[in-house]
Write a protein that holds these residues in place. Structure first.
Motif, PDB file in Angstrom:
ATOM      1  N   VAL A   1       0.833  -1.207   0.000  1.00 19.85           N
ATOM      2  CA  VAL A   1       0.000   0.000   0.000  1.00 19.85           C
ATOM      3  C   VAL A   1       0.868   1.257   0.000  1.00 19.85           C
ATOM      4  CG1 VAL A   1      -1.602   1.375   1.391  1.00 19.85           C
ATOM      5  CG2 VAL A   1      -2.032  -1.051   1.035  1.00 19.85           C
ATOM      6  N   VAL A   2       1.861   1.301   0.871  1.00 15.44           N
ATOM      7  CA  VAL A   2       2.719   2.484   0.962  1.00 15.44           C
ATOM      8  C   VAL A   2       3.475   2.711  -0.341  1.00 15.44           C
ATOM      9  CG1 VAL A   2       4.747   3.447   2.143  1.00 15.44           C
ATOM     10  CG2 VAL A   2       2.908   2.372   3.472  1.00 15.44           C
ATOM     11  N   ASP A   3       4.006   1.647  -0.929  1.00 14.62           N
ATOM     12  CA  ASP A   3       4.734   1.793  -2.192  1.00 14.62           C
ATOM     13  C   ASP A   3       3.815   2.259  -3.319  1.00 14.62           C
ATOM     14  OD1 ASP A   3       7.059   1.064  -0.960  1.00 14.62           O
ATOM     15  OD2 ASP A   3       7.220  -0.908  -1.917  1.00 14.62           O
ATOM     16  N   MET A   4       2.599   1.721  -3.368  1.00 16.93           N
ATOM     17  CA  MET A   4       1.669   2.126  -4.422  1.00 16.93           C
ATOM     18  C   MET A   4       1.300   3.593  -4.290  1.00 16.93           C
ATOM     19  SD  MET A   4       0.250   0.772  -7.080  1.00 16.93           S
ATOM     20  CE  MET A   4      -0.740   1.569  -8.327  1.00 16.93           C
ATOM     21  N   VAL A   5       0.990   4.014  -3.066  1.00  7.73           N
ATOM     22  CA  VAL A   5       0.629   5.418  -2.844  1.00  7.73           C
ATOM     23  C   VAL A   5       1.787   6.345  -3.192  1.00  7.73           C
ATOM     24  CG1 VAL A   5       0.045   7.125  -1.077  1.00  7.73           C
ATOM     25  CG2 VAL A   5      -1.141   4.931  -1.125  1.00  7.73           C
ATOM     26  N   ASN A   6       2.976   5.987  -2.753  1.00  3.48           N
ATOM     27  CA  ASN A   6       4.122   6.866  -3.026  1.00  3.48           C
ATOM     28  C   ASN A   6       4.488   6.888  -4.502  1.00  3.48           C
ATOM     29  OD1 ASN A   6       4.740   8.048  -0.497  1.00  3.48           O
ATOM     30  ND2 ASN A   6       5.566   6.110   0.217  1.00  3.48           N
ATOM     31  N   THR A   7       4.192   5.832  -5.225  1.00  5.08           N
ATOM     32  CA  THR A   7       4.415   5.839  -6.668  1.00  5.08           C
ATOM     33  C   THR A   7       3.386   6.733  -7.360  1.00  5.08           C
ATOM     34  OG1 THR A   7       5.352   3.615  -6.555  1.00  5.08           O
ATOM     35  CG2 THR A   7       4.677   4.401  -8.720  1.00  5.08           C
ATOM     36  N   ILE A   8       2.132   6.622  -6.953  1.00  2.64           N
ATOM     37  CA  ILE A   8       1.103   7.506  -7.497  1.00  2.64           C
ATOM     38  C   ILE A   8       1.452   8.970  -7.206  1.00  2.64           C
ATOM     39  CG2 ILE A   8      -1.316   8.207  -7.289  1.00  2.64           C
ATOM     40  CD1 ILE A   8      -1.926   5.224  -6.692  1.00  2.64           C
ATOM     41  N   ALA A   9       1.982   9.225  -6.017  1.00  2.72           N
ATOM     42  CA  ALA A   9       2.329  10.586  -5.610  1.00  2.72           C
ATOM     43  C   ALA A   9       3.586  11.111  -6.306  1.00  2.72           C
ATOM     44  CB  ALA A   9       2.509  10.647  -4.101  1.00  2.72           C
ATOM     45  N   GLY A  10       4.277  10.243  -7.059  1.00  4.81           N
ATOM     46  CA  GLY A  10       5.469  10.662  -7.780  1.00  4.81           C
ATOM     47  C   GLY A  10       6.740  10.651  -6.958  1.00  4.81           C
ATOM     48  N   ARG A  11       6.706   9.978  -5.805  1.00  5.08           N
ATOM     49  CA  ARG A  11       7.890   9.908  -4.943  1.00  5.08           C
ATOM     50  C   ARG A  11       8.699   8.642  -5.177  1.00  5.08           C
ATOM     51  NH1 ARG A  11       3.833  10.422  -0.254  1.00  5.08           N
ATOM     52  NH2 ARG A  11       3.201  12.632  -0.322  1.00  5.08           N
ATOM     53  N   ARG A  12       8.183   7.727  -5.954  1.00  4.60           N
ATOM     54  CA  ARG A  12       8.806   6.415  -6.149  1.00  4.60           C
ATOM     55  C   ARG A  12       8.503   5.954  -7.568  1.00  4.60           C
ATOM     56  NH1 ARG A  12       6.825   1.266  -6.249  1.00  4.60           N
ATOM     57  NH2 ARG A  12       8.169  -0.417  -5.458  1.00  4.60           N
ATOM     58  N   LEU A  13       9.469   5.309  -8.201  1.00  7.95           N
ATOM     59  CA  LEU A  13       9.252   4.761  -9.539  1.00  7.95           C
ATOM     60  C   LEU A  13       8.650   3.367  -9.449  1.00  7.95           C
ATOM     61  CD1 LEU A  13      12.582   5.784 -11.298  1.00  7.95           C
ATOM     62  CD2 LEU A  13      10.320   6.799 -11.640  1.00  7.95           C
ATOM     63  N   PRO A  14       7.875   2.947 -10.449  1.00  4.90           N
ATOM     64  CA  PRO A  14       7.405   1.562 -10.485  1.00  4.90           C
ATOM     65  C   PRO A  14       8.593   0.588 -10.511  1.00  4.90           C
ATOM     66  CG  PRO A  14       6.266   2.905 -12.125  1.00  4.90           C
ATOM     67  CD  PRO A  14       7.391   3.730 -11.595  1.00  4.90           C
ATOM     68  N   GLN A  15       8.381  -0.590  -9.978  1.00  6.59           N
ATOM     69  CA  GLN A  15       9.425  -1.610 -10.029  1.00  6.59           C
ATOM     70  C   GLN A  15       9.755  -2.005 -11.473  1.00  6.59           C
ATOM     71  OE1 GLN A  15      10.977  -1.414  -7.085  1.00  6.59           O
ATOM     72  NE2 GLN A  15      11.075  -3.627  -6.909  1.00  6.59           N
ATOM     73  N   ARG A  16       8.755  -1.992 -12.322  1.00  2.03           N
ATOM     74  CA  ARG A  16       8.963  -2.161 -13.747  1.00  2.03           C
ATOM     75  C   ARG A  16       7.833  -1.420 -14.473  1.00  2.03           C
ATOM     76  NH1 ARG A  16       6.906  -7.647 -16.340  1.00  2.03           N
ATOM     77  NH2 ARG A  16       4.987  -7.981 -15.149  1.00  2.03           N
ATOM     78  N   ALA A  17       8.120  -0.996 -15.704  1.00  2.00           N
ATOM     79  CA  ALA A  17       7.116  -0.245 -16.481  1.00  2.00           C
ATOM     80  C   ALA A  17       7.351  -0.547 -17.952  1.00  2.00           C
ATOM     81  CB  ALA A  17       7.226   1.244 -16.184  1.00  2.00           C
ATOM     82  N   ILE A  18       6.809  -1.681 -18.401  1.00  3.48           N
ATOM     83  CA  ILE A  18       7.026  -2.100 -19.785  1.00  3.48           C
ATOM     84  C   ILE A  18       5.751  -2.025 -20.626  1.00  3.48           C
ATOM     85  CG2 ILE A  18       8.936  -3.605 -19.132  1.00  3.48           C
ATOM     86  CD1 ILE A  18       6.999  -5.986 -19.448  1.00  3.48           C
ATOM     87  N   ARG A  19       4.605  -1.812 -19.966  1.00  2.00           N
ATOM     88  CA  ARG A  19       3.353  -1.763 -20.701  1.00  2.00           C
ATOM     89  C   ARG A  19       3.384  -0.637 -21.731  1.00  2.00           C
ATOM     90  NH1 ARG A  19      -1.792  -3.553 -20.729  1.00  2.00           N
ATOM     91  NH2 ARG A  19      -3.392  -2.065 -21.404  1.00  2.00           N
ATOM     92  N   GLY A  20       3.109  -0.974 -22.980  1.00  2.00           N
ATOM     93  CA  GLY A  20       3.096   0.001 -24.044  1.00  2.00           C
ATOM     94  C   GLY A  20       4.465   0.345 -24.593  1.00  2.00           C
ATOM     95  N   LEU A  21       5.496  -0.300 -24.024  1.00  2.00           N
ATOM     96  CA  LEU A  21       6.869  -0.023 -24.456  1.00  2.00           C
ATOM     97  C   LEU A  21       7.480  -1.206 -25.183  1.00  2.00           C
ATOM     98  CD1 LEU A  21       8.175   1.778 -21.243  1.00  2.00           C
ATOM     99  CD2 LEU A  21       7.262   2.830 -23.321  1.00  2.00           C
ATOM    100  N   GLN A  22       6.855  -2.342 -25.098  1.00  2.00           N
ATOM    101  CA  GLN A  22       7.390  -3.548 -25.762  1.00  2.00           C
ATOM    102  C   GLN A  22       6.317  -4.170 -26.641  1.00  2.00           C
ATOM    103  OE1 GLN A  22       8.907  -6.319 -22.919  1.00  2.00           O
ATOM    104  NE2 GLN A  22      10.564  -4.993 -22.242  1.00  2.00           N
TER     105      GLN A  22
END
Length: 287
Positions: free
Chosen positions: A266-287
Protein backbone atom coordinates in the motif's frame (compact mmCIF):
# COMPACT_ATOMS: atom_id res chain seq x y z
CA UNK A 1 15.29 14.41 6.54
CA UNK A 2 17.77 11.51 6.61
CA UNK A 3 16.95 9.13 9.43
CA UNK A 4 19.61 7.66 11.70
CA UNK A 5 18.22 4.78 13.72
CA UNK A 6 21.09 3.46 15.77
CA UNK A 7 23.45 1.55 13.51
CA UNK A 8 21.49 2.27 10.31
CA UNK A 9 20.80 5.41 8.28
CA UNK A 10 18.03 5.79 5.72
CA UNK A 11 17.70 8.28 2.88
CA UNK A 12 15.07 10.97 3.09
CA UNK A 13 12.80 9.24 0.56
CA UNK A 14 12.81 5.88 2.37
CA UNK A 15 9.64 4.60 4.03
CA UNK A 16 10.15 1.99 6.72
CA UNK A 17 8.18 -0.92 8.10
CA UNK A 18 8.38 -1.36 11.88
CA UNK A 19 7.05 -4.84 12.68
CA UNK A 20 5.44 -5.44 16.07
CA UNK A 21 6.83 -8.27 18.21
CA UNK A 22 5.03 -8.67 21.54
CA UNK A 23 6.73 -10.36 24.49
CA UNK A 24 3.44 -10.36 26.39
CA UNK A 25 0.84 -13.02 27.20
CA UNK A 26 -2.10 -10.65 26.75
CA UNK A 27 -1.66 -8.53 23.62
CA UNK A 28 -4.97 -7.24 22.26
CA UNK A 29 -4.12 -8.47 18.77
CA UNK A 30 -2.11 -11.68 18.92
CA UNK A 31 -3.45 -12.87 22.31
CA UNK A 32 -0.03 -14.06 23.44
CA UNK A 33 1.01 -15.81 20.23
CA UNK A 34 4.59 -14.57 20.68
CA UNK A 35 4.73 -14.74 24.48
CA UNK A 36 7.05 -17.75 24.36
CA UNK A 37 10.55 -16.59 23.45
CA UNK A 38 11.02 -19.03 20.59
CA UNK A 39 7.68 -17.98 19.10
CA UNK A 40 8.74 -14.35 19.34
CA UNK A 41 12.04 -15.20 17.68
CA UNK A 42 10.17 -16.97 14.88
CA UNK A 43 8.11 -13.82 14.44
CA UNK A 44 11.30 -11.76 14.08
CA UNK A 45 12.57 -14.16 11.42
CA UNK A 46 9.25 -13.94 9.59
CA UNK A 47 9.08 -10.14 9.48
CA UNK A 48 12.73 -9.82 8.50
CA UNK A 49 12.06 -12.19 5.62
CA UNK A 50 9.04 -10.06 4.69
CA UNK A 51 11.23 -6.98 4.45
CA UNK A 52 10.73 -5.13 7.73
CA UNK A 53 13.57 -2.72 8.37
CA UNK A 54 12.72 -2.39 12.09
CA UNK A 55 11.35 -4.71 14.75
CA UNK A 56 9.57 -3.15 17.72
CA UNK A 57 9.75 -5.35 20.81
CA UNK A 58 7.37 -4.71 23.68
CA UNK A 59 7.13 -6.24 27.12
CA UNK A 60 3.88 -4.67 28.37
CA UNK A 61 0.56 -4.32 26.61
CA UNK A 62 -0.67 -0.76 26.35
CA UNK A 63 -4.13 -1.43 27.79
CA UNK A 64 -4.86 -1.69 31.51
CA UNK A 65 -4.01 -5.04 33.01
CA UNK A 66 -1.76 -6.84 35.48
CA UNK A 67 0.87 -4.53 36.97
CA UNK A 68 4.30 -5.13 35.47
CA UNK A 69 7.22 -3.50 37.23
CA UNK A 70 10.50 -2.51 35.60
CA UNK A 71 12.23 -5.70 36.71
CA UNK A 72 9.59 -7.89 35.06
CA UNK A 73 9.59 -5.76 31.92
CA UNK A 74 13.38 -6.15 31.65
CA UNK A 75 13.06 -9.90 32.20
CA UNK A 76 10.74 -10.05 29.19
CA UNK A 77 12.75 -7.97 26.75
CA UNK A 78 16.45 -7.50 27.59
CA UNK A 79 17.79 -10.99 26.90
CA UNK A 80 15.49 -11.23 23.88
CA UNK A 81 16.94 -8.03 22.44
CA UNK A 82 20.42 -9.48 22.92
CA UNK A 83 19.39 -12.69 21.14
CA UNK A 84 17.92 -10.79 18.20
CA UNK A 85 20.97 -8.55 17.98
CA UNK A 86 23.30 -11.56 17.85
CA UNK A 87 21.31 -13.20 15.05
CA UNK A 88 20.63 -10.00 13.08
CA UNK A 89 23.58 -7.64 13.59
CA UNK A 90 22.32 -5.07 11.05
CA UNK A 91 18.61 -5.07 11.94
CA UNK A 92 17.19 -1.95 13.58
CA UNK A 93 15.81 -3.00 16.96
CA UNK A 94 13.26 -0.78 18.68
CA UNK A 95 11.87 -1.34 22.17
CA UNK A 96 8.44 -0.08 23.18
CA UNK A 97 8.97 1.28 26.69
CA UNK A 98 8.40 4.49 28.61
CA UNK A 99 10.80 3.64 31.46
CA UNK A 100 14.35 5.01 31.46
CA UNK A 101 15.54 2.05 33.55
CA UNK A 102 14.32 -0.38 30.92
CA UNK A 103 15.60 1.83 28.11
CA UNK A 104 19.11 1.77 29.52
CA UNK A 105 19.10 -2.02 29.86
CA UNK A 106 17.86 -2.66 26.32
CA UNK A 107 20.31 -0.18 24.82
CA UNK A 108 23.11 -2.01 26.61
CA UNK A 109 21.77 -5.21 25.01
CA UNK A 110 21.82 -3.69 21.52
CA UNK A 111 18.60 -1.73 20.94
CA UNK A 112 18.73 1.17 18.47
CA UNK A 113 15.42 2.93 19.12
CA UNK A 114 13.39 3.77 22.22
CA UNK A 115 9.73 3.90 21.25
CA UNK A 116 8.09 5.91 24.03
CA UNK A 117 4.39 5.26 23.54
CA UNK A 118 3.47 7.33 26.59
CA UNK A 119 4.66 10.79 25.64
CA UNK A 120 7.56 11.38 28.00
CA UNK A 121 6.03 9.96 31.18
CA UNK A 122 9.60 9.27 32.35
CA UNK A 123 11.57 12.46 31.58
CA UNK A 124 14.91 10.65 31.87
CA UNK A 125 14.27 8.48 28.80
CA UNK A 126 15.71 11.18 26.52
CA UNK A 127 18.95 11.14 28.54
CA UNK A 128 19.24 7.39 27.99
CA UNK A 129 18.74 7.79 24.26
CA UNK A 130 21.42 10.49 24.16
CA UNK A 131 23.89 8.42 26.20
CA UNK A 132 23.63 5.46 23.79
CA UNK A 133 23.27 7.44 20.54
CA UNK A 134 19.87 5.82 20.15
CA UNK A 135 16.84 7.17 18.33
CA UNK A 136 13.66 8.12 20.17
CA UNK A 137 10.00 8.18 19.16
CA UNK A 138 8.16 11.17 20.66
CA UNK A 139 4.43 10.52 20.99
CA UNK A 140 1.33 12.54 21.85
CA UNK A 141 -0.92 11.12 24.55
CA UNK A 142 -2.61 14.20 25.97
CA UNK A 143 -0.85 13.64 29.28
CA UNK A 144 -2.67 10.44 30.21
CA UNK A 145 -1.11 8.03 32.69
CA UNK A 146 0.58 5.00 31.09
CA UNK A 147 -1.69 2.01 30.60
CA UNK A 148 -4.92 3.90 31.14
CA UNK A 149 -7.75 4.42 28.67
CA UNK A 150 -8.92 7.94 27.81
CA UNK A 151 -12.26 9.00 29.26
CA UNK A 152 -14.11 11.96 27.78
CA UNK A 153 -10.82 13.65 26.92
CA UNK A 154 -11.25 16.91 25.02
CA UNK A 155 -9.01 19.07 22.83
CA UNK A 156 -9.66 22.48 21.34
CA UNK A 157 -7.73 21.17 18.33
CA UNK A 158 -6.29 17.66 18.61
CA UNK A 159 -3.86 18.19 15.71
CA UNK A 160 -2.52 21.41 17.19
CA UNK A 161 -2.09 19.62 20.53
CA UNK A 162 -0.30 16.70 18.88
CA UNK A 163 2.04 19.04 17.02
CA UNK A 164 2.78 21.18 20.08
CA UNK A 165 3.45 18.23 22.39
CA UNK A 166 5.49 16.07 20.01
CA UNK A 167 7.66 18.91 18.74
CA UNK A 168 8.26 20.08 22.32
CA UNK A 169 9.28 16.53 23.22
CA UNK A 170 11.52 16.44 20.14
CA UNK A 171 13.20 19.71 21.14
CA UNK A 172 13.72 18.37 24.67
CA UNK A 173 15.36 15.25 23.24
CA UNK A 174 17.55 17.44 21.04
CA UNK A 175 18.58 19.54 24.05
CA UNK A 176 19.44 16.34 25.95
CA UNK A 177 21.87 15.36 23.21
CA UNK A 178 19.87 13.08 20.92
CA UNK A 179 20.89 13.63 17.29
CA UNK A 180 18.33 15.59 15.26
CA UNK A 181 18.26 12.86 12.61
CA UNK A 182 17.40 10.31 15.33
CA UNK A 183 14.19 11.97 16.55
CA UNK A 184 10.77 10.91 15.24
CA UNK A 185 7.30 12.18 16.16
CA UNK A 186 4.11 10.09 16.40
CA UNK A 187 0.52 11.34 16.82
CA UNK A 188 -0.21 8.09 18.69
CA UNK A 189 -3.61 7.12 17.34
CA UNK A 190 -6.00 5.94 20.10
CA UNK A 191 -3.63 6.94 22.92
CA UNK A 192 -5.36 9.67 24.90
CA UNK A 193 -7.90 10.02 22.10
CA UNK A 194 -11.35 8.99 21.02
CA UNK A 195 -12.17 7.75 17.54
CA UNK A 196 -12.99 11.22 16.21
CA UNK A 197 -9.61 12.51 17.38
CA UNK A 198 -7.75 9.68 15.63
CA UNK A 199 -9.72 10.20 12.43
CA UNK A 200 -8.93 13.91 12.44
CA UNK A 201 -5.23 13.22 13.03
CA UNK A 202 -5.24 10.88 10.04
CA UNK A 203 -7.07 13.39 7.85
CA UNK A 204 -4.68 16.21 8.80
CA UNK A 205 -1.46 14.22 9.14
CA UNK A 206 0.18 16.44 6.52
CA UNK A 207 0.27 19.19 9.16
CA UNK A 208 2.50 17.04 11.37
CA UNK A 209 4.67 16.13 8.39
CA UNK A 210 5.02 19.86 7.64
CA UNK A 211 6.87 20.34 10.97
CA UNK A 212 9.91 18.76 9.31
CA UNK A 213 10.25 16.01 11.90
CA UNK A 214 9.89 12.46 10.50
CA UNK A 215 6.46 11.04 11.35
CA UNK A 216 5.67 7.51 12.52
CA UNK A 217 2.13 6.16 12.47
CA UNK A 218 0.86 3.20 14.45
CA UNK A 219 -2.49 2.36 12.88
CA UNK A 220 -2.55 -1.40 12.81
CA UNK A 221 -5.89 -2.85 13.98
CA UNK A 222 -6.50 0.13 16.28
CA UNK A 223 -9.86 0.79 17.94
CA UNK A 224 -10.55 3.86 15.80
CA UNK A 225 -10.54 1.54 12.78
CA UNK A 226 -12.72 -1.01 14.52
CA UNK A 227 -15.24 1.56 15.73
CA UNK A 228 -15.40 3.29 12.34
CA UNK A 229 -16.30 0.04 10.60
CA UNK A 230 -17.88 -1.75 13.60
CA UNK A 231 -15.41 -4.60 13.29
CA UNK A 232 -13.63 -6.66 15.95
CA UNK A 233 -9.89 -7.14 16.25
CA UNK A 234 -8.86 -9.59 13.55
CA UNK A 235 -11.16 -8.09 10.92
CA UNK A 236 -9.62 -4.62 10.64
CA UNK A 237 -6.95 -5.11 7.99
CA UNK A 238 -8.81 -3.38 5.15
CA UNK A 239 -9.63 -0.38 7.33
CA UNK A 240 -6.07 -0.25 8.60
CA UNK A 241 -4.74 -0.21 5.05
CA UNK A 242 -7.15 2.58 4.08
CA UNK A 243 -5.82 4.71 6.95
CA UNK A 244 -2.30 3.71 5.91
CA UNK A 245 -2.90 4.96 2.38
CA UNK A 246 -4.06 8.36 3.67
CA UNK A 247 -1.01 8.56 5.94
CA UNK A 248 1.33 7.60 3.11
CA UNK A 249 -0.14 10.30 0.87
CA UNK A 250 0.48 12.79 3.68
CA UNK A 251 4.13 11.74 3.89
CA UNK A 252 4.51 9.49 6.93
CA UNK A 253 7.96 7.86 7.07
CA UNK A 254 7.60 4.89 9.46
CA UNK A 255 4.68 2.43 9.77
CA UNK A 256 4.35 0.35 12.93
CA UNK A 257 2.50 -2.74 11.73
CA UNK A 258 1.32 -6.28 12.30
CA UNK A 259 1.04 -7.04 8.55
CA UNK A 260 4.32 -6.12 6.85
CA UNK A 261 3.73 -7.27 3.26
CA UNK A 262 0.29 -5.73 2.83
CA UNK A 263 1.36 -2.43 4.38
CA UNK A 264 4.49 -2.22 2.22
CA UNK A 265 2.47 -2.73 -0.94
CA UNK A 266 0.00 0.00 0.00
CA UNK A 267 2.72 2.48 0.96
CA UNK A 268 4.73 1.79 -2.19
CA UNK A 269 1.67 2.13 -4.42
CA UNK A 270 0.63 5.42 -2.84
CA UNK A 271 4.12 6.87 -3.03
CA UNK A 272 4.41 5.84 -6.67
CA UNK A 273 1.10 7.51 -7.50
CA UNK A 274 2.33 10.59 -5.61
CA UNK A 275 5.47 10.66 -7.78
CA UNK A 276 7.89 9.91 -4.94
CA UNK A 277 8.81 6.42 -6.15
CA UNK A 278 9.25 4.76 -9.54
CA UNK A 279 7.41 1.56 -10.49
CA UNK A 280 9.43 -1.61 -10.03
CA UNK A 281 8.96 -2.16 -13.75
CA UNK A 282 7.12 -0.24 -16.48
CA UNK A 283 7.03 -2.10 -19.78
CA UNK A 284 3.35 -1.76 -20.70
CA UNK A 285 3.10 0.00 -24.04
CA UNK A 286 6.87 -0.02 -24.46
CA UNK A 287 7.39 -3.55 -25.76
Amino acid sequence: MTLKLGRQSFSDEATLMMAIVNRTPDSFYDKGATWAEDKAFDRVAQVVDEGAEIVDIGGIKAAPGVFIDAAEEKERVVSFVARVREKYPDLVISVDTWRAEVGRAVCEAGADVLNDAWGGADPELVDVAAAFDAAIICTHTGGVTPRTRPYRIEYDDVVASAIADTTAYAERALAAGVARESIVIDPAHDFGKNTFHSLELTRRLDEMVATGWPVLVSLSNKDFVGETLDLPVGERLTGTLAATAISALAGARIYRVHEVVETRQVVDMVNTIAGRRLPQRAIRGLQ
